[in-house]
Write a protein that holds these residues in place. Structure first.
Motif, short mmCIF file in Angstrom:
data_model
loop_
_atom_site.label_atom_id
_atom_site.label_comp_id
_atom_site.label_asym_id
_atom_site.label_seq_id
_atom_site.Cartn_x
_atom_site.Cartn_y
_atom_site.Cartn_z
N LYS A 74 1.35 -1.19 0.06
CA LYS A 74 -0.17 0.23 -0.18
C LYS A 74 1.11 1.08 0.39
O LYS A 74 0.32 2.91 -0.77
CB LYS A 74 -0.63 -0.44 1.26
CG LYS A 74 -2.53 -0.77 0.90
CD LYS A 74 -3.52 -0.11 2.47
CE LYS A 74 -4.76 -1.19 1.78
NZ LYS A 74 -5.73 -0.68 3.16
N ILE A 75 1.73 1.36 0.85
CA ILE A 75 2.97 2.67 1.20
C ILE A 75 3.02 2.15 -0.77
O ILE A 75 3.99 3.48 -0.77
CB ILE A 75 3.95 2.58 1.94
CG1 ILE A 75 2.81 2.00 3.43
CG2 ILE A 75 4.95 3.22 2.25
CD1 ILE A 75 2.26 3.69 3.79
N MET A 76 4.00 1.49 -0.76
CA MET A 76 4.49 1.74 -1.82
C MET A 76 3.68 2.31 -3.01
O MET A 76 3.70 3.56 -4.19
CB MET A 76 5.22 0.10 -2.63
CG MET A 76 6.50 -0.12 -1.80
SD MET A 76 6.98 -1.54 -2.44
CE MET A 76 7.17 -1.19 -3.90
N SER A 77 2.19 1.95 -3.74
CA SER A 77 1.14 2.11 -4.37
C SER A 77 0.85 3.95 -4.20
O SER A 77 1.01 4.60 -4.78
CB SER A 77 0.21 1.76 -4.28
OG SER A 77 -0.55 2.13 -2.93
N TYR A 78 1.62 4.18 -3.15
CA TYR A 78 1.04 5.76 -2.92
C TYR A 78 2.53 6.71 -3.33
O TYR A 78 2.20 7.78 -3.48
CB TYR A 78 1.10 6.41 -1.29
CG TYR A 78 -0.21 5.59 -0.86
CD1 TYR A 78 -1.29 5.37 -1.75
CD2 TYR A 78 0.04 4.91 0.34
CE1 TYR A 78 -2.44 4.73 -0.80
CE2 TYR A 78 -1.50 4.38 1.22
CZ TYR A 78 -2.11 4.41 0.46
OH TYR A 78 -3.25 3.39 1.11
N ILE A 79 3.41 6.19 -3.62
CA ILE A 79 5.07 6.51 -4.20
C ILE A 79 4.54 7.34 -5.93
O ILE A 79 3.67 7.17 -6.54
CB ILE A 79 6.10 6.20 -4.74
CG1 ILE A 79 6.63 5.06 -3.21
CG2 ILE A 79 7.36 6.16 -5.09
CD1 ILE A 79 7.41 3.95 -3.31
N HIS A 80 4.46 8.47 -5.80
CA HIS A 80 4.13 9.71 -7.53
C HIS A 80 4.92 9.11 -8.67
O HIS A 80 6.14 7.89 -8.51
CB HIS A 80 4.99 10.55 -7.02
CG HIS A 80 4.49 11.90 -8.17
ND1 HIS A 80 4.96 11.85 -9.61
CD2 HIS A 80 3.90 12.45 -8.22
CE1 HIS A 80 4.31 12.80 -10.18
NE2 HIS A 80 3.41 13.68 -9.30
N PRO A 81 4.49 8.54 -9.74
CA PRO A 81 4.55 7.68 -10.39
C PRO A 81 5.60 8.02 -11.08
O PRO A 81 6.18 7.05 -11.82
CB PRO A 81 3.70 8.08 -11.69
CG PRO A 81 2.02 7.93 -10.71
CD PRO A 81 2.93 9.16 -9.34
N GLU A 82 6.05 9.14 -11.18
CA GLU A 82 7.45 9.42 -11.48
C GLU A 82 8.49 9.25 -10.61
O GLU A 82 9.53 9.34 -11.12
CB GLU A 82 7.65 11.22 -11.91
CG GLU A 82 6.57 11.99 -12.58
CD GLU A 82 6.25 13.44 -12.46
OE1 GLU A 82 7.29 14.24 -12.03
OE2 GLU A 82 5.80 13.45 -13.57
N ASP A 83 8.64 8.98 -9.46
CA ASP A 83 9.48 8.58 -8.71
C ASP A 83 9.12 6.85 -8.87
O ASP A 83 10.33 6.19 -7.75
CB ASP A 83 9.18 8.76 -7.24
CG ASP A 83 9.67 10.41 -7.03
OD1 ASP A 83 10.07 11.01 -8.28
OD2 ASP A 83 8.40 11.59 -5.88
N ILE A 84 9.00 6.23 -9.00
CA ILE A 84 8.97 5.41 -8.92
C ILE A 84 10.12 4.15 -9.38
O ILE A 84 10.28 3.11 -8.90
CB ILE A 84 7.57 4.35 -9.56
CG1 ILE A 84 5.90 4.32 -8.88
CG2 ILE A 84 7.89 2.21 -9.82
CD1 ILE A 84 4.74 4.20 -9.62
N GLY A 85 10.29 4.57 -10.43
CA GLY A 85 12.13 3.86 -11.01
C GLY A 85 12.34 3.71 -10.91
O GLY A 85 13.46 3.56 -10.47
N ARG A 86 12.89 5.61 -9.73
CA ARG A 86 14.25 5.72 -9.07
C ARG A 86 14.12 4.87 -7.63
O ARG A 86 15.11 4.29 -7.16
CB ARG A 86 14.28 6.80 -8.63
CG ARG A 86 14.72 8.13 -9.73
CD ARG A 86 14.45 9.94 -9.25
NE ARG A 86 14.80 10.35 -10.11
CZ ARG A 86 16.16 10.62 -11.24
NH1 ARG A 86 16.88 10.37 -10.47
NH2 ARG A 86 16.51 11.53 -11.53
#
Length: 250
Positions: A74-86
């Protein structure tokens, strides 16, 4: 994304983590002060399960989510889409870093990077993610980590996330890591004592309290503060605190 992260964590999570009992008071007194520089919540991550063992209720005050409902996915799903790769790159690099370290150095480092995380009301906060190993196996595989998420939106409102590995107990730091290159110690601008003073400044302590904490005179503390400003070319302690957070000095 969660499954991709689990594949990364399994590299270091080949053992079953034995039970861990850390009293709340011990966390508050011994661990949290090394990280806390603002509104935060903390957690214990079990690397063998890819899940939290504990999440502090303070997450509700910052992000608006109930601790008992927070899973890693759940916490990971709240990460901004532009920051997921980083985020995935940073976790992969963290795994490689701790595999590279000698076993006796593993507990002397913390991982630092920042990400944008969505609150329950839909707004994004810039969160400083800091973790340090709590347990590792005989082979060095990390079993549990202690982590803190701190709201630094007021300090860093823009710019890409950056990754650093910060040495504690006098160990060298590796700042603003280029994930395509190896690990080379960063040039240490500040002395060990100056870093100790800076860490306490980050906690909001005045010179008098810092002097008491480090068992030195207030004049010595003021001298360290003056030297730090001269070395870094920064005009004020407040500006130095902001730069220290952005650059990962401590």
């Amino acid at each position: 994304m969660y499954e991709a992260a689990r594949k990364i964590w399994k590299v270091v999570a080949e053992n079953v983590a034995p039970p861990l009992s850390i009293p709340e008071l011990d966390i508050q007194k011994k661990i949290l002060p090394f990280f806390q520089v603002g509104d935060c919540y903390y957690f214990i991550f079990n690397a063998t399960r890819g899940e939290f063992d504990y999440v502090h209720p303070g997450i509700a005050d910052i992000l608006g989510y109930k601790a008992e409902e927070c899973t890693v996915a759940k916490i990971m799903s709240y990460i901004h889409p532009e920051d997921i790769g980083r985020f995935l790159d940073f976790e992969q690099q963290a795994v490689a870093f701790f595999e590279w370290l000698p076993i006796d150095k593993i507990l002397k480092y913390k991982v630092r990077y920042d990400l944008r995380v969505r609150k329950a009301d839909g707004q994004y906060l810039r969160m400083l993610h800091q973790t340090t190993p709590l347990q590792h196996g005989e082979d060095g595989a990390i079993l549990r980590t202690f982590g803190v998420h701190i709201d630094i939106t007021h300090l860093k409102s823009s710019g890409p996330p950056v990754l650093s590995f910060v040495g504690m107990d006098g160990e060298p730091s590796y700042l603003n890591i280029d994930i395509k290159k190896g690990f080379s110690p960063s040039h240490e601008v500040l002395t060990r004592r100056e870093k100790q003073v800076l860490e306490l400044l980050l906690l909001g302590m005045p010179s008098r309290k810092i002097a008491e904490e480090l068992n030195i005179s207030r004049q010595t503390v003021d001298k360290h503060r003056k030297n730090m400003l001269q070395k870094t070319g920064i005009r004020s302690s407040a500006e130095m605190v902001v730069k220290a957070l952005k650059e990962g000095w401590v």
